[in-house]
Design a protein around this motif. Structure first.
Motif, PDB file in Angstrom:
ATOM      1  N   THR A 110       0.818  -1.213   0.000  1.00  0.00           N
ATOM      2  CA  THR A 110       0.000   0.000   0.000  1.00  0.00           C
ATOM      3  C   THR A 110       0.853   1.264   0.000  1.00  0.00           C
ATOM      4  O   THR A 110       0.542   2.215  -0.711  1.00  0.00           O
ATOM      5  CB  THR A 110      -0.912   0.010   1.246  1.00  0.00           C
ATOM      6  N   HIS A 111       1.946   1.279   0.767  1.00  0.00           N
ATOM      7  CA  HIS A 111       2.665   2.520   1.016  1.00  0.00           C
ATOM      8  C   HIS A 111       4.050   2.632   0.383  1.00  0.00           C
ATOM      9  O   HIS A 111       4.535   3.740   0.200  1.00  0.00           O
ATOM     10  CB  HIS A 111       2.795   2.739   2.525  1.00  0.00           C
ATOM     11  N   ASP A 112       4.721   1.545   0.069  1.00  0.00           N
ATOM     12  CA  ASP A 112       6.051   1.579  -0.540  1.00  0.00           C
ATOM     13  C   ASP A 112       5.888   1.553  -2.059  1.00  0.00           C
ATOM     14  O   ASP A 112       5.315   0.616  -2.611  1.00  0.00           O
ATOM     15  CB  ASP A 112       6.871   0.381  -0.060  1.00  0.00           C
ATOM     16  N   ALA A 113       6.398   2.569  -2.722  1.00  0.00           N
ATOM     17  CA  ALA A 113       6.163   2.726  -4.167  1.00  0.00           C
ATOM     18  C   ALA A 113       6.728   1.568  -4.985  1.00  0.00           C
ATOM     19  O   ALA A 113       6.085   1.106  -5.928  1.00  0.00           O
ATOM     20  CB  ALA A 113       6.767   4.040  -4.644  1.00  0.00           C
ATOM     21  N   ILE A 114       7.908   1.087  -4.647  1.00  0.00           N
ATOM     22  CA  ILE A 114       8.515   0.001  -5.421  1.00  0.00           C
ATOM     23  C   ILE A 114       7.743  -1.297  -5.220  1.00  0.00           C
ATOM     24  O   ILE A 114       7.467  -2.017  -6.177  1.00  0.00           O
ATOM     25  CB  ILE A 114       9.991  -0.181  -5.021  1.00  0.00           C
ATOM     26  N   VAL A 115       7.368  -1.569  -3.992  1.00  0.00           N
ATOM     27  CA  VAL A 115       6.594  -2.787  -3.703  1.00  0.00           C
ATOM     28  C   VAL A 115       5.227  -2.693  -4.362  1.00  0.00           C
ATOM     29  O   VAL A 115       4.722  -3.670  -4.913  1.00  0.00           O
ATOM     30  CB  VAL A 115       6.466  -3.000  -2.176  1.00  0.00           C
ATOM     31  N   ASP A 128      16.714  -3.189   3.052  1.00  0.00           N
ATOM     32  CA  ASP A 128      16.424  -2.158   2.060  1.00  0.00           C
ATOM     33  C   ASP A 128      15.564  -2.784   0.977  1.00  0.00           C
ATOM     34  O   ASP A 128      16.039  -3.614   0.204  1.00  0.00           O
ATOM     35  CB  ASP A 128      17.722  -1.600   1.475  1.00  0.00           C
ATOM     36  N   SER A 129      14.294  -2.399   0.933  1.00  0.00           N
ATOM     37  CA  SER A 129      13.373  -3.027  -0.016  1.00  0.00           C
ATOM     38  C   SER A 129      13.722  -2.725  -1.467  1.00  0.00           C
ATOM     39  O   SER A 129      13.366  -3.484  -2.352  1.00  0.00           O
ATOM     40  CB  SER A 129      11.941  -2.592   0.271  1.00  0.00           C
ATOM     41  N   SER A 130      14.434  -1.648  -1.723  1.00  0.00           N
ATOM     42  CA  SER A 130      14.763  -1.312  -3.109  1.00  0.00           C
ATOM     43  C   SER A 130      15.740  -2.318  -3.727  1.00  0.00           C
ATOM     44  O   SER A 130      15.809  -2.440  -4.948  1.00  0.00           O
ATOM     45  CB  SER A 130      15.344   0.093  -3.190  1.00  0.00           C
ATOM     46  N   HIS A 175      10.560  -2.398 -12.025  1.00  0.00           N
ATOM     47  CA  HIS A 175       9.619  -1.940 -11.002  1.00  0.00           C
ATOM     48  C   HIS A 175      10.059  -0.609 -10.405  1.00  0.00           C
ATOM     49  O   HIS A 175       9.220   0.208 -10.043  1.00  0.00           O
ATOM     50  CB  HIS A 175       9.473  -3.005  -9.909  1.00  0.00           C
ATOM     51  N   LYS A 176      11.368  -0.387 -10.346  1.00  0.00           N
ATOM     52  CA  LYS A 176      11.865   0.891  -9.849  1.00  0.00           C
ATOM     53  C   LYS A 176      11.510   2.023 -10.815  1.00  0.00           C
ATOM     54  O   LYS A 176      11.164   3.126 -10.395  1.00  0.00           O
ATOM     55  CB  LYS A 176      13.371   0.838  -9.631  1.00  0.00           C
ATOM     56  N   LYS A 177      11.582   1.739 -12.116  1.00  0.00           N
ATOM     57  CA  LYS A 177      11.210   2.748 -13.117  1.00  0.00           C
ATOM     58  C   LYS A 177       9.722   3.027 -13.104  1.00  0.00           C
ATOM     59  O   LYS A 177       9.294   4.146 -13.326  1.00  0.00           O
ATOM     60  CB  LYS A 177      11.635   2.286 -14.506  1.00  0.00           C
ATOM     61  N   ALA A 178       8.926   1.996 -12.848  1.00  0.00           N
ATOM     62  CA  ALA A 178       7.471   2.150 -12.857  1.00  0.00           C
ATOM     63  C   ALA A 178       6.999   3.054 -11.730  1.00  0.00           C
ATOM     64  O   ALA A 178       5.977   3.725 -11.860  1.00  0.00           O
ATOM     65  CB  ALA A 178       6.805   0.787 -12.747  1.00  0.00           C
ATOM     66  N   CYS A 179       7.716   3.064 -10.622  1.00  0.00           N
ATOM     67  CA  CYS A 179       7.274   3.894  -9.500  1.00  0.00           C
ATOM     68  C   CYS A 179       7.842   5.300  -9.565  1.00  0.00           C
ATOM     69  O   CYS A 179       7.409   6.175  -8.803  1.00  0.00           O
ATOM     70  CB  CYS A 179       7.656   3.237  -8.171  1.00  0.00           C
ATOM     71  N   ALA A 180       8.782   5.571 -10.464  1.00  0.00           N
ATOM     72  CA  ALA A 180       9.387   6.910 -10.556  1.00  0.00           C
ATOM     73  C   ALA A 180       8.523   7.869 -11.343  1.00  0.00           C
ATOM     74  O   ALA A 180       7.588   7.613 -11.950  1.00  0.00           O
ATOM     75  CB  ALA A 180      10.751   6.808 -11.201  1.00  0.00           C
ATOM     76  N   ALA A 222       4.501  -1.104  -7.111  1.00  0.00           N
ATOM     77  CA  ALA A 222       4.673  -1.336  -8.550  1.00  0.00           C
ATOM     78  C   ALA A 222       4.790  -2.829  -8.851  1.00  0.00           C
ATOM     79  O   ALA A 222       4.206  -3.322  -9.822  1.00  0.00           O
ATOM     80  CB  ALA A 222       5.911  -0.601  -9.050  1.00  0.00           C
ATOM     81  N   PHE A 223       5.519  -3.559  -8.014  1.00  0.00           N
ATOM     82  CA  PHE A 223       5.641  -5.013  -8.178  1.00  0.00           C
ATOM     83  C   PHE A 223       4.286  -5.688  -7.998  1.00  0.00           C
ATOM     84  O   PHE A 223       3.880  -6.523  -8.804  1.00  0.00           O
ATOM     85  CB  PHE A 223       6.655  -5.546  -7.156  1.00  0.00           C
ATOM     86  N   TYR A 224       3.569  -5.306  -6.954  1.00  0.00           N
ATOM     87  CA  TYR A 224       2.245  -5.859  -6.644  1.00  0.00           C
ATOM     88  C   TYR A 224       1.271  -5.595  -7.794  1.00  0.00           C
ATOM     89  O   TYR A 224       0.574  -6.497  -8.262  1.00  0.00           O
ATOM     90  CB  TYR A 224       1.761  -5.227  -5.345  1.00  0.00           C
ATOM     91  N   GLN A 225       1.232  -4.365  -8.292  1.00  0.00           N
ATOM     92  CA  GLN A 225       0.323  -4.007  -9.382  1.00  0.00           C
ATOM     93  C   GLN A 225       0.693  -4.727 -10.678  1.00  0.00           C
ATOM     94  O   GLN A 225      -0.192  -5.110 -11.439  1.00  0.00           O
ATOM     95  CB  GLN A 225       0.323  -2.491  -9.602  1.00  0.00           C
ATOM     96  N   SER A 226       1.990  -4.926 -10.917  1.00  0.00           N
ATOM     97  CA  SER A 226       2.379  -5.630 -12.145  1.00  0.00           C
ATOM     98  C   SER A 226       1.918  -7.089 -12.104  1.00  0.00           C
ATOM     99  O   SER A 226       1.532  -7.642 -13.136  1.00  0.00           O
ATOM    100  CB  SER A 226       3.889  -5.554 -12.362  1.00  0.00           C
TER     101      SER A 226
END
Length: 100
Positions: free
Chosen positions: A41-46, A86-88, A95-100, A48-52
């Motif tokens: 819900t709150h971590d952007a990278i996670v 470090d979750s990143s 997934h890192k690009k998707a959340c940027a 993005a992974f979840y939504q993908s």
């Protein structure tokens, strides 16, 4: 490591039911469920992974279990290498690009 996640099974009537597997460690499932839900819900990278995973046709519980498994492997690596979590480091560049 034993499985902690989501597994389909067949009932006698022939329908396929999906639920959280009871085969793995119940303490790990309990301990990782809420942190994985919060991270999704709150971590952007996670997120993005979840939504993908959801966009690829996985059910929400399957995607959440994938997040739980990623977190578990990350925690294990941190304990083994004596590093801070470090979750990143757990997710791909896609997934890192998707959340940027």
């Amino acid at each position: 490591m034993k499985a902690i996640c989501y597994r389909p099974f067949r009932e006698r009537r022939g329908t396929c039911q999906h639920r959280l597997s009871k085969a793995g460690n119940s303490y790990l499932r309990t301990a990782l469920f809420m942190p994985a839900l919060s991270a999704a819900t709150h971590d952007a990278i996670v997120r993005a992974f979840y939504q993908s995973l959801i966009q690829r046709g996985k059910k929400k519980m399957q995607a959440l279990c994938a997040v739980m498994r990623k977190m578990l492997t990350g925690i294990w690596a941190c304990l083994k290498l004596n590093l801070p979590f470090d979750s990143s480091k757990l997710f791909s560049e896609e997934h890192k690009k998707a959340c940027a």
